[in-house]
Motif scaffolding. Sequence first.
Motif, PDB file in Angstrom:
ATOM      1  N   GLU A   2       0.837  -1.213   0.000  1.00 14.65           N
ATOM      2  CA  GLU A   2       0.000   0.000   0.000  1.00 14.65           C
ATOM      3  C   GLU A   2       0.870   1.261   0.000  1.00 14.65           C
ATOM      4  O   GLU A   2       0.447   2.317  -0.468  1.00 14.65           O
ATOM      5  N   ASP A  35       1.710   1.990  -3.503  1.00 16.22           N
ATOM      6  CA  ASP A  35       0.505   2.547  -4.153  1.00 16.22           C
ATOM      7  C   ASP A  35       0.357   4.026  -3.802  1.00 16.22           C
ATOM      8  O   ASP A  35       0.024   4.858  -4.654  1.00 16.22           O
ATOM      9  N   LYS A  36       0.597   4.345  -2.526  1.00 17.27           N
ATOM     10  CA  LYS A  36       0.411   5.729  -2.081  1.00 17.27           C
ATOM     11  C   LYS A  36       1.449   6.648  -2.731  1.00 17.27           C
ATOM     12  O   LYS A  36       1.132   7.765  -3.133  1.00 17.27           O
ATOM     13  N   GLU A  73       0.240   7.218  -6.179  1.00 16.65           N
ATOM     14  CA  GLU A  73      -0.950   8.097  -6.160  1.00 16.65           C
ATOM     15  C   GLU A  73      -0.518   9.561  -6.007  1.00 16.65           C
ATOM     16  O   GLU A  73      -0.979  10.442  -6.735  1.00 16.65           O
ATOM     17  N   PHE A  74       0.384   9.803  -5.071  1.00 16.28           N
ATOM     18  CA  PHE A  74       0.839  11.183  -4.849  1.00 16.28           C
ATOM     19  C   PHE A  74       1.677  11.689  -6.027  1.00 16.28           C
ATOM     20  O   PHE A  74       1.579  12.847  -6.415  1.00 16.28           O
ATOM     21  N   ARG A 128       1.304  10.920  -9.097  1.00 17.45           N
ATOM     22  CA  ARG A 128       0.384  11.254 -10.200  1.00 17.45           C
ATOM     23  C   ARG A 128      -0.262  12.620  -9.960  1.00 17.45           C
ATOM     24  O   ARG A 128      -0.438  13.418 -10.879  1.00 17.45           O
ATOM     25  N   ILE A 129      -0.618  12.864  -8.690  1.00 18.53           N
ATOM     26  CA  ILE A 129      -1.300  14.125  -8.390  1.00 18.53           C
ATOM     27  C   ILE A 129      -0.308  15.290  -8.393  1.00 18.53           C
ATOM     28  O   ILE A 129      -0.479  16.281  -9.104  1.00 18.53           O
ATOM     29  N   GLU A 180      -9.328  11.543 -13.664  1.00 12.37           N
ATOM     30  CA  GLU A 180      -8.516  10.342 -13.903  1.00 12.37           C
ATOM     31  C   GLU A 180      -7.626  10.536 -15.145  1.00 12.37           C
ATOM     32  O   GLU A 180      -6.466  10.133 -15.157  1.00 12.37           O
ATOM     33  N   LEU A 199      -4.731  12.627 -14.141  1.00 11.44           N
ATOM     34  CA  LEU A 199      -3.782  11.901 -13.308  1.00 11.44           C
ATOM     35  C   LEU A 199      -2.985  10.900 -14.148  1.00 11.44           C
ATOM     36  O   LEU A 199      -1.782  10.702 -13.934  1.00 11.44           O
ATOM     37  N   ASP A 254       1.535   9.440 -15.543  1.00 11.39           N
ATOM     38  CA  ASP A 254       2.233   8.186 -15.844  1.00 11.39           C
ATOM     39  C   ASP A 254       3.096   8.343 -17.095  1.00 11.39           C
ATOM     40  O   ASP A 254       4.211   7.841 -17.163  1.00 11.39           O
ATOM     41  N   LYS A 294       3.727  -2.017 -10.141  1.00 12.12           N
ATOM     42  CA  LYS A 294       2.519  -1.199 -10.299  1.00 12.12           C
ATOM     43  C   LYS A 294       2.691  -0.208 -11.465  1.00 12.12           C
ATOM     44  O   LYS A 294       1.746   0.081 -12.192  1.00 12.12           O
ATOM     45  N   ARG A 295       3.882   0.291 -11.639  1.00 12.03           N
ATOM     46  CA  ARG A 295       4.117   1.245 -12.731  1.00 12.03           C
ATOM     47  C   ARG A 295       4.286   0.557 -14.087  1.00 12.03           C
ATOM     48  O   ARG A 295       4.227   1.208 -15.119  1.00 12.03           O
TER      49      ARG A 295
END
Length: 611
Positions: free
Chosen positions: A461, A464-465, A468-469, A471-472, A512, A515, A519, A578-579
């Motif tokens: 996780e 993942d976080k 997530e950050f 991307r933002i 989305e 975001l 990537d 994940k990437r």
Amino acid sequence: MKGWSGKLLRVDLTRGKCVVEEYPAELAMRFIGGRGFAIKILWNELPPGTDPLSPENLLILAAGPLTGYPIPSSGKLVIASKSPLTGGYGDGNVGTRAAVQLRRCSLDAVIIKGKAPKPSYLLIEDGRCEVRDAGDLWGLDAFKAEDRLLEEHGREAGVLLIGPSGENRVLISTIVSQRGRAGGRPGMGAVMGSKNLKAIVFRGGKEPEAADPGRLRELGREAYRAITEKPNYEFWRRQGTMATIEWCQENSTLPTYNFREGVFDEADGISGTTMEKMVVKQRGCPHCNMICGNIIEDAKGVESELDYENVAMLGSNIGVGDLREVAVLNRMCDELGLDTISTGSAIGFAMEAAERGLLDIDITWGDYKGAKRLLEDIAYRRGEIGGLLSLGVREAAERLGDGAPDFAIHVKGLECSAYDCHLCPGMALSFGTSPIGAHHKDAWVISWEISSGRRAEYIPEKADKVIEFQRIRGGMFECLVTCRLPWIELGFELDWYPRFLEAAAGVSMSLEELLALGDRVYALIRAFWVREYGGRWSRRMDYPPRRWFEEPLTRGPLKGSHLDYDGYDRLLQAYYDKRGWDERGIPTRETFKRLGLEAEARELEGFVELH
Ligand code: SF4
């Protein structure tokens, strides 16, 4: 095209030529602006292997489709180049009138190459651009030089400039604006200095056009009000980022004695609460109602604009516990054009090297006067030690040898910003995978990690976080080029941004989609690093400093804590998986295809085999 002007300015300093050209709409649709523009331009136009301090390197200034409109925190631009400090992609954002004026010149970006035959500055006014003599500005500190330029070109002009450290090609130099705003940590100031370019002055007369100006104005009004109504707004206005000193001290993450420890005995002396009693005024970036620059005065009444990073790195990290002394060091960095984070790291490194008998210099922890001297030595490359530290801690440590790389606190050559990660594997991953080296800008996950209650764990996780950050913050905000702080600090909702974009540019993109753009930008930045490093690239490049694994904290509630190599490696692999990056940390062929980067992948295959 609304939102974007569709134009960029090319400057060739060697030939003294400036040309405005239209760029393809596809660039805007696929890379949006700011960091997205910068990496695409560098990828396309910079010859692989270019010496970052040679005339061939490109210095790019890029706004985004929200820059300069009357919506929250939109007065920013991105400065990017191949970094002389890291050898990879480098950028930074800066909040400045120059961002607003760039857009008022009907431009979205400026690409500067070549080297002026003598010290020069650029004057960009509406459709005109002129290379001017800067003989009388060269050698001046960034405050005095900016004052002169504003006197000549009017106080409303936007100015980006370097101090003496940039002129001297000190690799930890930034680009400065408005007495204390700075950006481009990975040596962007040195790149500007290598081009004999002291300053860039923007003056424009035309507001950027919006697709739906009425709707944008209305949204802006609502958004400013929504920000002031956030529960944390009043406290933020009092302390800005400075509240982080107390929070880091409580959580053993305040960098202390060159990141040996996470708590500092004199933290109270440099805290946000202490600062509150000293603030004489506040300053912010254009179009922002959060105004987070807190200004205090030193004993002589000289002003210094403080925030968390510079206070921690020039305070606890070097053992200085008096905020007014920290303020002097901070002001000196701003005047000289040194990056405060890297300078605090370089001074901490020197103090430790002196303690270990590796550097022949009379300086100890907390030695404020010694730090002042050293800071000037770095900016002017004075003496052997000033010259050594001007190269940044990675290179300085390699040249020193004798175990010095073990206490050089950096990732990929960029000094770590002010979060000790002995017991924050998620934040360590954020530093490890940041696209410019160890900077907190992209994925400041430390607050989430500590409050999650699973701080010591190496759970997927956390990967993942971080993504997530990234991307933002590293994707959406750096490409739209607006400040991330309304969102991260006050909880200003992300769904405002697609609405802003639609009103400004007439482009309908979901959150989305915005975001996911991150990537593509991340994959291309990673490709750039791999292209430039070639056979030297490895998974180890994504590791945080050795100290956090091998030298446990010796003090405070987390005494004995350290990172675990196996745990970190698992976390890194989860991040790569994940990437869609392979075990070397390189995007796979399939990932490049998914992101619409097939052509770039084919080019990269000339340098490395893709999986
Ligand atoms: S929150 Fe601070 S850094 Fe962000 S735009 Fe406002 S003044 Fe600038």
